[in-house]
Design a protein around this motif. Structure first.
Motif, mmCIF file in Angstrom:
data_model
loop_
_atom_site.group_PDB
_atom_site.id
_atom_site.type_symbol
_atom_site.label_atom_id
_atom_site.label_comp_id
_atom_site.label_asym_id
_atom_site.label_seq_id
_atom_site.Cartn_x
_atom_site.Cartn_y
_atom_site.Cartn_z
ATOM 1 N N SER A 177 0.873 -1.101 0.012
ATOM 2 C CA SER A 177 -0.042 -0.093 -0.036
ATOM 3 C C SER A 177 1.052 1.266 -0.031
ATOM 4 O O SER A 177 0.497 2.456 -0.324
ATOM 5 C CB SER A 177 -1.121 0.060 1.139
ATOM 6 N N ALA A 178 2.031 1.206 0.400
ATOM 7 C CA ALA A 178 2.905 2.354 0.394
ATOM 8 C C ALA A 178 3.193 2.910 -1.148
ATOM 9 O O ALA A 178 3.249 4.204 -1.275
ATOM 10 C CB ALA A 178 4.346 2.038 0.962
ATOM 11 N N TYR A 203 10.131 2.831 -2.189
ATOM 12 C CA TYR A 203 8.720 2.377 -1.204
ATOM 13 C C TYR A 203 9.207 1.173 -0.481
ATOM 14 O O TYR A 203 9.973 0.316 -1.238
ATOM 15 C CB TYR A 203 7.684 2.069 -2.297
ATOM 16 N N GLU A 204 8.748 0.995 0.829
ATOM 17 C CA GLU A 204 9.113 -0.241 1.642
ATOM 18 C C GLU A 204 7.913 -1.303 1.453
ATOM 19 O O GLU A 204 6.700 -0.774 1.760
ATOM 20 C CB GLU A 204 9.175 0.209 2.959
ATOM 21 N N THR A 251 10.904 -6.886 5.234
ATOM 22 C CA THR A 251 10.596 -5.740 4.170
ATOM 23 C C THR A 251 11.639 -6.044 3.165
ATOM 24 O O THR A 251 12.544 -6.687 3.216
ATOM 25 C CB THR A 251 10.998 -4.359 5.035
#
Length: 178
Positions: A67-68, A100-101, A114
């Motif tokens: 979603s990031a 982005y993560e 991650t």
């Protein structure tokens, strides 16, 4: 000379053992790896990304969160004969450039792994893109339509107007009047 040769051979043996240990390690980090591998790691908006991890075990599952970057959630499950879990998500066309993560959480134990995804505007899509078709509605108008039939009709209308104008100018120059 013997004293120097022994320490060098011991050092060479230690280097060889370390190199063999590194070569035997799996490329994805092995069981319990704390990383989420993203392939490709650099994408353009609209690309599809594959996420892999071995952190949840060979038979585990995980919930992914992209979603990031605006892609929402996705699931990771074991592949056919593959030890790491894998899942896919699509980077939305509206994604902005940046790093982005992306996160995956194991179903058993709640372990969080991650990985970084880099979005750029330069590059090519990994899938075939769809190009826009048709005319642009600018409000200015235009003589030619978007299709070949309308283009031919527009050209024919221009040719008739040019011929008629030439004929009228020729009559006027001769003094016949209009």
């Amino acid at each position: 000379m013997r004293r120097i040769a022994r320490p060098l051979s011991g050092t060479a043996l230690a280097v060889a053992v370390a190199a063999a240990a590194l070569a035997a390690a799996p490329a994805y980090g092995g069981e319990g790896s704390g990383r989420l591998e993203l392939s490709p790691a650099g994408v353009v908006p609209g690309d599809e990304v594959t996420a892999r991890t071995a952190a949840c075990g060979a038979n585990g599952t995980a919930a992914g969160d992209a979603s990031a970057v605006g892609a929402g959630s996705f699931s990771l499950a074991p592949g056919s004969g593959q030890p790491p879990l894998s899942g896919r998500f699509k980077v939305p066309p509206s994604a902005h450039p940046g790093t982005y993560e992306i996160v995956a959480t194991c179903a058993h134990g709640g372990r969080r792994v991650t990985g970084d995804l880099v979005v750029t505007l330069t590059g090519t899509l990994t899938e075939q893109s769809t190009y826009p078709r048709g005319s642009v509605k600018t409000g200015v108008g235009g003589a030619l339509g978007p299709g070949p039939e309308q283009t031919a009709a527009g050209v024919a209308a221009l040719a008739v107007a040019a011929a008629g104008g030439t004929w009228l100018l020729h009559r006027r120059a001769r003094g016949d009047g209009i």
